[in-house]
Design a protein around this motif. Structure first.
Motif, PDB file in Angstrom:
ATOM      1  N   VAL A  46       4.040  22.875  11.140  1.00 31.93           N
ATOM      2  CA  VAL A  46       2.669  23.057  11.573  1.00 31.93           C
ATOM      3  C   VAL A  46       2.649  24.057  12.723  1.00 31.93           C
ATOM      4  O   VAL A  46       3.534  24.041  13.591  1.00 31.93           O
ATOM      5  CB  VAL A  46       2.062  21.703  12.011  1.00 31.93           C
ATOM      6  CG1 VAL A  46       0.647  21.857  12.518  1.00 31.93           C
ATOM      7  CG2 VAL A  46       2.120  20.712  10.858  1.00 31.93           C
ATOM      8  N   ALA A  47       1.710  24.927  12.721  1.00 33.08           N
ATOM      9  CA  ALA A  47       1.562  25.967  13.755  1.00 33.08           C
ATOM     10  C   ALA A  47       2.753  26.927  13.776  1.00 33.08           C
ATOM     11  O   ALA A  47       3.034  27.548  14.791  1.00 33.08           O
ATOM     12  CB  ALA A  47       1.339  25.349  15.130  1.00 33.08           C
ATOM     13  N   GLY A  48       3.485  27.013  12.653  1.00 35.35           N
ATOM     14  CA  GLY A  48       4.559  27.992  12.536  1.00 35.35           C
ATOM     15  C   GLY A  48       5.836  27.672  13.279  1.00 35.35           C
ATOM     16  O   GLY A  48       6.700  28.529  13.392  1.00 35.35           O
ATOM     17  N   THR A  49       5.994  26.457  13.795  1.00 29.34           N
ATOM     18  CA  THR A  49       7.238  26.109  14.475  1.00 29.34           C
ATOM     19  C   THR A  49       7.946  25.005  13.700  1.00 29.34           C
ATOM     20  O   THR A  49       7.317  24.117  13.132  1.00 29.34           O
ATOM     21  CB  THR A  49       6.981  25.618  15.917  1.00 29.34           C
ATOM     22  OG1 THR A  49       6.164  24.449  15.864  1.00 29.34           O
ATOM     23  CG2 THR A  49       6.291  26.684  16.749  1.00 29.34           C
ATOM     24  N   GLY A  50       9.260  25.094  13.678  1.00 28.90           N
ATOM     25  CA  GLY A  50      10.046  24.082  12.982  1.00 28.90           C
ATOM     26  C   GLY A  50       9.796  24.097  11.484  1.00 28.90           C
ATOM     27  O   GLY A  50       9.497  25.140  10.903  1.00 28.90           O
ATOM     28  N   SER A  51       9.920  22.924  10.885  1.00 28.56           N
ATOM     29  CA  SER A  51       9.753  22.841   9.435  1.00 28.56           C
ATOM     30  C   SER A  51       9.279  21.449   9.037  1.00 28.56           C
ATOM     31  O   SER A  51       9.286  20.519   9.840  1.00 28.56           O
ATOM     32  CB  SER A  51      11.072  23.171   8.722  1.00 28.56           C
ATOM     33  OG  SER A  51      12.074  22.271   9.129  1.00 28.56           O
ATOM     34  N   ARG A  52       8.887  21.349   7.781  1.00 29.86           N
ATOM     35  CA  ARG A  52       8.542  20.073   7.157  1.00 29.86           C
ATOM     36  C   ARG A  52       9.382  19.956   5.899  1.00 29.86           C
ATOM     37  O   ARG A  52       9.351  20.843   5.045  1.00 29.86           O
ATOM     38  CB  ARG A  52       7.067  20.022   6.775  1.00 29.86           C
ATOM     39  CG  ARG A  52       6.135  19.996   7.955  1.00 29.86           C
ATOM     40  CD  ARG A  52       4.679  20.037   7.530  1.00 29.86           C
ATOM     41  NE  ARG A  52       4.384  21.349   6.947  1.00 29.86           N
ATOM     42  CZ  ARG A  52       3.644  21.544   5.866  1.00 29.86           C
ATOM     43  NH1 ARG A  52       3.118  20.535   5.221  1.00 29.86           N
ATOM     44  NH2 ARG A  52       3.432  22.753   5.409  1.00 29.86           N
ATOM     45  N   ALA A  53      10.136  18.887   5.793  1.00 31.71           N
ATOM     46  CA  ALA A  53      10.918  18.613   4.584  1.00 31.71           C
ATOM     47  C   ALA A  53      10.145  17.547   3.803  1.00 31.71           C
ATOM     48  O   ALA A  53       9.996  16.418   4.264  1.00 31.71           O
ATOM     49  CB  ALA A  53      12.314  18.122   4.938  1.00 31.71           C
TER      50      ALA A  53
END
Length: 159
Positions: A99-106
């Motif tokens: 979300v908001a271009g940071t990190g990731s969602r698996a």
């Protein structure tokens, strides 16, 4: 319910601080899952596209499946397997930007039919416990992967 009480459909979404390519590279290495995911007890390679997996969460039973690679798409960051054994069906990881271009969602999705004889005999009475067991297993995996990433695991192996 489609498929009756033996049919299960799950979806989990893990927020992670690492970039999507790093997370995908870790999830791609299923043989290492037991190192960070306590409920994945064993992963053994059979050949380049098949392996066996043994799971156990809180309840006192194990599930054993043979997994076959169905899709490996690094560009889309999608990993999918088909399974036979105590569970018949499929499971898929899709790794997306956070979300908001940071990190990731698996995102983990799974659709399976319960085949383990003992659990089939116990019938629909067990269903809520099996769903809870799966929830706890996924929570353990999320915690383990976050911990691995916090220790810098996977960074050197990112694509």
């Amino acid at each position: 319910m489609v498929g009756g009480w033996r049919h299960y459909r799950f979806r989990s979404c893990w927020g992670l601080s690492a970039e999507p390519d790093v997370v995908y590279a870790l999830l791609e290495r299923a043989e290492e899952y037991p190192l960070w995911w306590p409920q994945v007890r064993e992963v053994r390679e059979i050949d380049g596209r098949r392996g066996s997996m043994r799971f156990r969460s809180v309840l006192p039973y194990e599930l054993v499946v043979e997994a076959r690679e169905a899709r490996r798409d690094p560009a889309a960051r999608v990993l999918e397997i088909s399974m036979t054994g105590d569970l018949d069906g499929w499971a898929r990881w899709t790794v997306l930007p956070g979300v908001a271009g940071t990190g990731s969602r698996a995102v983990f999705e799974q659709e399976v039919e319960l085949r383990k004889p003992l659990l089939r005999r116990l019938g629909p009475v067990c269903r809520p416990f099996l769903v809870l067991n799966h929830t706890l297993m996924m929570r353990g995996g999320h915690r383990g992967l976050r911990s691995l990433l916090a220790r810098g695991g996977g960074a050197k192996n990112a694509v």
